[in-house]
Design an enzyme around this catalytic site. Sequence first.
Site, short mmCIF file in Angstrom:
data_model
loop_
_atom_site.label_atom_id
_atom_site.label_comp_id
_atom_site.label_asym_id
_atom_site.label_seq_id
_atom_site.Cartn_x
_atom_site.Cartn_y
_atom_site.Cartn_z
N CYS A 89 -16.22 -29.17 -40.00
CA CYS A 89 -16.88 -29.66 -38.78
C CYS A 89 -16.66 -28.67 -37.62
CB CYS A 89 -16.39 -31.07 -38.45
SG CYS A 89 -17.47 -31.96 -37.31
N HIS A 179 -16.99 -34.19 -43.28
CA HIS A 179 -15.55 -34.46 -43.44
C HIS A 179 -15.24 -34.85 -44.89
CE1 HIS A 179 -14.23 -34.34 -39.21
NE2 HIS A 179 -15.47 -34.72 -38.95
N GLU A 181 -12.36 -35.19 -46.21
CA GLU A 181 -11.09 -35.91 -46.32
C GLU A 181 -11.24 -37.42 -46.27
OE1 GLU A 181 -11.49 -34.81 -41.89
OE2 GLU A 181 -12.13 -34.06 -43.85
#
Length: 520
Positions: A89, A179, A181
């Site tokens: 990002c 993202h 994660e």
Amino acid sequence: MTDISILNDIQKIIVLDYGSQYNQLIARRIREFGVFSELKSHKITADEIRDINPIGIVLSGGPNSVYADGAFGIDEEIFELGIPILGICYGMQLITHKLGGKVLPAGEAGHREYGQSALRLRSESALFAGTPQEQLVLMSHGDAVTEIPEGFHLVGDSVDCPFAAMENTEKQFYGIQFHPEVRHSVYGNDILKNFAVNICGARGDWSMDNFIDMEIAKIRETVGDRKVLLGLSGGVDSSVVGVLLQRAIGDQLTCIFVDHGLLRKNEGDQVMDMLGGKFGLNIIRVDASKRFLDLLSGVEDPERKRKIIGNEFVYVFDDEASKLKGVDFLAQGTLYTDIIESGTETAQTIKSHHNVGGLPEDMQFELIEPLNTLFKDEVRALGTALGMPDEVVWRQPFPGPGLAIRVMGEITEEKLETVRESDAILREEIAKAGLDRDVWQYFTVNTGVRSVGVMGDGRTYDYTIAIRAITSIDGMTADFAQLPWDVLKKISTRIVNEVDHVNRIVYDITSKPPATVEWE
């Protein structure tokens, strides 16, 4: 080779902190692959990174624009270290900005994206190996890359983002606008694993066994022949610290266990039997229950309860600690999340560092925090590796003020007993149903509300007990657990039949947010 030297040989991937709320998740996901990972300030220099010698670097996301005044930057010499870099990002935008590409604010670029989006892969990439050509990912960006730097090529895009993934295979630089994660990115774990294992060459040498060896060696080197004091609560964190320290320094450790009279059923005795008996910890048990309950008499406000309990706990601990001679170190069960949540230069403080903040200023101890590089799930894994039983390792989370914040309104012995007994029944039945690993947290609350009931031929006017059970991944958000009706029915029946002064059970079906996990 000494155990401490092993720490320097463990492979590491560092995450540079640019302020994303998901930063700790990046490190946590990478650790799941057997690779040690930790957050570092975005101000870290190339020389400092050389000293750490990581096999990979992740540039995290963040809320800022690369063009904003005071925007977080990077030591550009880091790009010359020859270490693989993954920008997530804001991290991708920073790579683009610093290496000659173009980033535009969303208003100008027209590419603002928040929520799940379909990523389409346009070329093969080691970063996306084994993942489908189209996959759902979580986007959360205002600015957007509109031109990638020289030497990079497009890997993937989405409907609203023409450059959602890019790479420079020669330098092993990778950028993704989403993202990986978070679990909303369906193949995010695969992407992070590809970076760690396939690109950075991680061999997966991070484990609890080598952590134990390294931490014991570190404790012995730090403490020498001096003495350590540990405040033992009976919770998972302090219990694991106690067992680890006992293995490292034996009878140089003294534990103080303050029983404030607000513990769960038989909890004080269980702490003494398990940690003092089986593991041989030297524990001083202080029965301060009358002292605490006298101070709490007539107090209804939850914040006043917390402050009274917190302050008095420190006074009791200080009183006992002052009786001990020759103690140089204070051990605490500080976790990695405690340090992160204390706030960094890139993020606001979520909560003050609860382990250190309440100690008297004149307590002159050096701190030992053996768990301060571990997440909660890793602490449980450490406890298991140390041979601790499941009933300790998987003990339900318990707030510092204890049952005081699970009794609404004024605290009385009668109310405390209703919570102790009902909570014990709840935990027993959840375990019998095999749900104790599936439900994140569960407990009972005395609501302070009385209602009319009928038992036998008589009218009753007794307390209402609420059951709170939640499911969660990280504790930041939670849903109420959809317990089977037959389990709830059995729990309810047992509580009203076995617990005095209770005639009604309700089930809390509120998520977090808007509610918090605890009632007070």
